[in-house]
Scaffold this motif. Structure first.
Motif, mmCIF file in Angstrom:
data_model
loop_
_atom_site.group_PDB
_atom_site.id
_atom_site.type_symbol
_atom_site.label_atom_id
_atom_site.label_comp_id
_atom_site.label_asym_id
_atom_site.label_seq_id
_atom_site.Cartn_x
_atom_site.Cartn_y
_atom_site.Cartn_z
ATOM 1 N N GLY A 63 21.436 -35.801 -19.371
ATOM 2 C CA GLY A 63 20.985 -35.974 -20.744
ATOM 3 C C GLY A 63 21.944 -36.793 -21.558
ATOM 4 O O GLY A 63 22.440 -37.825 -21.143
ATOM 5 N N SER A 64 22.247 -36.299 -22.774
ATOM 6 C CA SER A 64 23.100 -37.034 -23.700
ATOM 7 C C SER A 64 24.527 -36.557 -23.631
ATOM 8 O O SER A 64 25.311 -36.835 -24.528
ATOM 9 N N SER A 65 24.916 -35.837 -22.580
ATOM 10 C CA SER A 65 26.260 -35.279 -22.495
ATOM 11 C C SER A 65 27.218 -36.154 -21.725
ATOM 12 O O SER A 65 28.257 -35.707 -21.296
ATOM 13 N N GLU A 86 21.013 -39.763 -30.294
ATOM 14 C CA GLU A 86 21.961 -38.870 -29.641
ATOM 15 C C GLU A 86 21.778 -37.415 -30.059
ATOM 16 O O GLU A 86 22.134 -36.516 -29.332
ATOM 17 N N ARG A 91 17.996 -28.146 -29.626
ATOM 18 C CA ARG A 91 19.038 -27.573 -28.791
ATOM 19 C C ARG A 91 20.268 -28.466 -28.750
ATOM 20 O O ARG A 91 21.407 -27.988 -28.802
ATOM 21 N N ASN A 92 20.044 -29.783 -28.664
ATOM 22 C CA ASN A 92 21.175 -30.709 -28.613
ATOM 23 C C ASN A 92 21.921 -30.756 -29.937
ATOM 24 O O ASN A 92 23.152 -30.828 -29.970
ATOM 25 N N ARG A 170 28.954 -39.040 -28.117
ATOM 26 C CA ARG A 170 27.740 -38.239 -28.102
ATOM 27 C C ARG A 170 27.251 -37.895 -29.497
ATOM 28 O O ARG A 170 26.130 -37.424 -29.680
#
Length: 480
Positions: A63-65, A86, A91-92, A170
């Motif tokens: 993902g975006s991590s 981002e 949740r993110n 991020r």
């Protein structure tokens, strides 16, 4: 499908498919495998280079991590991602806010605030307790976010921080700024709705002290650790002010209970942080931070500071009991706790290794909640009648008073004095019970003073005025 196409068409399709896959792949996955970064030339504490590798980044490649970085003259340059891209997905967003606010560290701050509130005794007012806890959590998150905004460049240079949201790319700076300002505003609003003006002032003042003087001093002077210790000492004062509806700073600072808690938090910071910074001394030096261990290659000064402040913590349980703030058992339990911390500090003082420093650090993590829990449990601020009522209500509901009453009832069963009395031993059980010993000493002293006064009056007509009062027994077989 490929068989239905001509060779040239199939080749074109393969190229388009590869291009589409590459476009969807985060840019930093491609660049991360080629990152090479050396330590800052100005850092004399470490000659090793810091080279993020695919292996070290692998756990974050979903993902975006991902880490987005590129090497350029000893610095890592993350991309400038869109905050919408981002931070998409609830949740993110929550995860990024938790990382920016250092959620676990902020939770520890809330623990110290709650200890200050509960040390004021019962009955517990749940609205102010909730307000001061949530308000403190948001203020701590805000302070930590501003700290990371200021230290983004330094965090890029350190192994333990280069994967944080800002240096890794991020999260964008506008996103972090919005979260920092929003959490600060929410904290002020919640504290204003459920606590006192003094609590609000302490919370917002502490936020500013952490975000500016403390953060800015970290790259300028070793005094930063002492400033940070002041920051750590404020939360229990906030809790006490909220519980007692205190509106005067002078009154708050003259309250023994509150100041003992604040003093414990202030002194605890030094064994805790000096042990941590010794283990990561090369990393801190690489990031440009002015920590004591960074300028202490042999560790002698660091070990001495850890030892000294561990010793400073030792008298606090005795002071709390002597001043009538806590019951006598806190002096005994707290002394055992401090003896173990001093023992670990002494081991590190003799042999300054990373492993022994880690032992001090790990001890500090559980030391604080145990010490604060003991202080609250043995606090004499708890109304005896409320605790008795709580004991009677244990079957009907689980109030804070009921919890305290139940815990005291269970612990009374292991009190040396109570056990000996119940078993009918052929000895005076009171010789092993601190409250009984204290009462006996006072009574015997009063008898001696009375005799001296009588003799003095007979000889020269001199009147001696000296009043002693025995401490009140709180029952429970001498537990308190």
């Amino acid at each position: 499908m490929w068989r239905q196409l001509s060779p040239s068409s199939a080749s074109c399709c393969r190229l388009l498919l590869a291009a589409s896959t590459a476009a969807r792949r985060p840019q930093h996955l491609a660049s991360a495998t080629s990152i090479r970064r050396t330590s800052s030339p100005s850092s004399s504490s470490s000659s090793s280079s810091f080279t993020p590798t695919p292996k070290s980044i692998a756990p974050l490649t979903s993902g975006s991590s991902h880490l987005d970085a590129a090497a350029s003259e000893g610095k890592v340059t993350p991309p400038s991602p869109s905050p919408i891209k981002e931070a998409s997905g609830l949740r993110n967003v929550v995860g990024l806010c938790a990382e920016l606010g250092k959620a676990r560290l902020s939770a520890l701050v809330v623990l110290t605030t709650s200890a200050g509130f509960l040390a004021a005794g019962g009955p517990v007012a749940w609205v102010p307790l909730t307000a001061v806890s949530v308000g403190t959590m948001l203020a701590a998150c805000s302070a930590n976010t501003f700290n990371q905004l200021i230290e983004t460049g330094n965090d890029r240079l350190m192994k333990r921080t280069f994967l944080r949201p800002l240096p890794s790319g991020r999260a964008s700076r506008p996103f972090a700024m919005a979260w920092g300002l929003g959490s600060a505003g929410a904290s002020a609003a919640i504290l204003a709705a459920g606590t006192t003006p003094l609590t609000i002032a302490l919370g917002m003042g502490n936020l500013a002290l952490y975000a500016l003087p403390y953060t800015l001093s970290k790259t300028r002077s070793e005094i930063n650790t002492w400033i940070g210790a002041v920051v750590g000492a404020v939360p229990p004062l906030m809790g006490w002010a909220a519980a007692t509806e205190c509106t005067s700073l002078a009154t708050l600072l003259s309250t023994p209970d509150a100041m003992l808690l604040a003093g414990a938090l202030f002194l605890w910071q030094f064994p805790h942080f000096f042990a941590l910074s010794w283990v990561h001394r090369k990393d801190y030096a690489r990031g440009g931070f002015k920590m004591v261990p960074c300028a202490d290659p042999g560790g002698g000064r660091t070990a001495e500071l850890i030892w000294r402040y561990s010793l400073y913590l030792a008298p606090l349980p005795l002071l709390a009991t002597g001043m009538g703030v806590t019951g006598s058992m806190f002096a005994l339990e707290g002394s055992f706790l401090n003896a173990y911390l001093v023992y670990l500090a002494g081991r590190f003082r003799k042999e300054r290794t990373d492993e022994r420093a880690r032992a001090v650090f790990r001890c500090s993590l559980w030391y604080l909640p145990v010490l604060l829990g003991g202080f609250v449990f043995h606090s004499k601020q708890w109304d005896v009648e409320k605790v008795k009522e709580g004991e009677e209500e244990m079957e009907g509901g689980m109030t804070m008073e009921a919890l305290v009453a139940g815990a005291r009832k269970q612990l009374t069963k292991v009190c040396v004095h109570e056990v000996l009395v119940q078993e009918g031993k052929n000895m005076h059980a009171g010789v092993l019970c601190p409250p009984v010993v204290a009462i006996n000493v006072v009574e015997e002293t009063k008898e001696v003073v009375g005799k001296v006064r009588e003799e003095a009056e007979k000889v020269g007509g001199v009147q001696v005025h000296l009043t002693l009062s025995a401490p009140k027994s709180t029952g429970g077989g001498g537990r308190e």
